[in-house]
Design an enzyme around this catalytic site. Structure first.
Site, PDB file in Angstrom:
ATOM      1  CG  HIS A 113       4.834  -7.975  -3.331  1.00 35.02           C
ATOM      2  ND1 HIS A 113       3.822  -8.831  -3.665  1.00 35.02           N
ATOM      3  CD2 HIS A 113       5.933  -8.406  -4.014  1.00 35.02           C
ATOM      4  CE1 HIS A 113       4.269  -9.751  -4.505  1.00 35.02           C
ATOM      5  NE2 HIS A 113       5.544  -9.510  -4.747  1.00 35.02           N
ATOM      6  CB  CYS A 115      -1.951  -6.956  -1.000  1.00 34.42           C
ATOM      7  SG  CYS A 115      -2.044  -8.342  -2.160  1.00 34.42           S
TER       8      CYS A 115
END
Length: 208
Positions: free
Chosen positions: A106, A148
């Site tokens: 992440h 991301c």
């Protein structure tokens, strides 16, 4: 989180199948999904709806709390004395060696998340890469970053002249995308309630 860990296991199999030896591969993963009660196939991790088990044989160099930022930096820099726990393997490279560094997890603006939930900030990573370059212990380095906003780890920060080729799953302000998800095509097997992979990672792992 299943998909990122499946990506990492698949990356190991990819490198192994292309001739790298375990002595030259170091794996960081929390190792909490293969035998998780929610895994419909205990002891098995897949990265494709029709894929083989990518978990089988993966070295558990650094798992659980040993997947720390401190250990990551020590491993990159080849500093065995700074490693705490794990297998103790480090990147013991020389001036003619080529290094491949792959991360899947992440991310947000200017940081990515380690399996220990520590935030690894872009400046910290860039500083370590500068130190590695200054030590003269690699010829070239390729970095693939799956997260991301992963572009924010390098855009405007990675200096010229380090001989590092960095590729990210997204730019500094966009998401990276999951793949093989329930309700999409192609879907995972019906017993799976999770995505199996990430678009950027499966693209190079499956050589799309």
């Amino acid at each position: 989180m299943y998909e990122q860990k499946a990506d990492v296991c698949h990356a190991y199999q990819f490198l192994k199948n292309n001739g790298l030896k375990d002595d030259n591969i170091i794996v960081f993963m929390y190792d909490d999904i293969a035998f998780n009660v929610d895994n419909p196939r205990p002891g098995v991790i897949i990265n494709h709806p029709d894929g083989d088990d990518v978990y089988d044989g993966v070295p558990k160099d650094y798992t659980g709390n040993d997947t720390s930022i401190n250990n990551l930096f020590a491993v990159i820099l080849g500093n065995k004395t700074a490693v705490k726990g794990g297998s103790g393997k480090v990147v013991n490279s020389g001036p003619n060696d080529h290094i491949f560094f792959y991360y899947a997890g992440h991310g947000g603006a200017g940081s990515v998340l380690m399996p220990t939930d520590e935030e690894l900030y872009a400046k910290e990573l860039i500083d370590v890469l500068k130190t590695k370059h200054a030590s003269g212990t690699y010829k070239s380095m390729a970095i693939y970053l799956e997260a991301c906003e992963s572009g924010s780890m390098f855009e405007g920060l990675l200096p010229q002249g380090l001989n590092i080729y960095a590729v990210t799953a997204s730019n500094a302000s966009e998401n990276s995308w999951e793949f093989y998800c329930p309700g999409s095509y192609p879907p995972p097997p019906p017993e799976y309630k999770t995505c199996l992979g990430d678009l950027f990672s499966i693209s190079w792992l499956e050589d799309r």
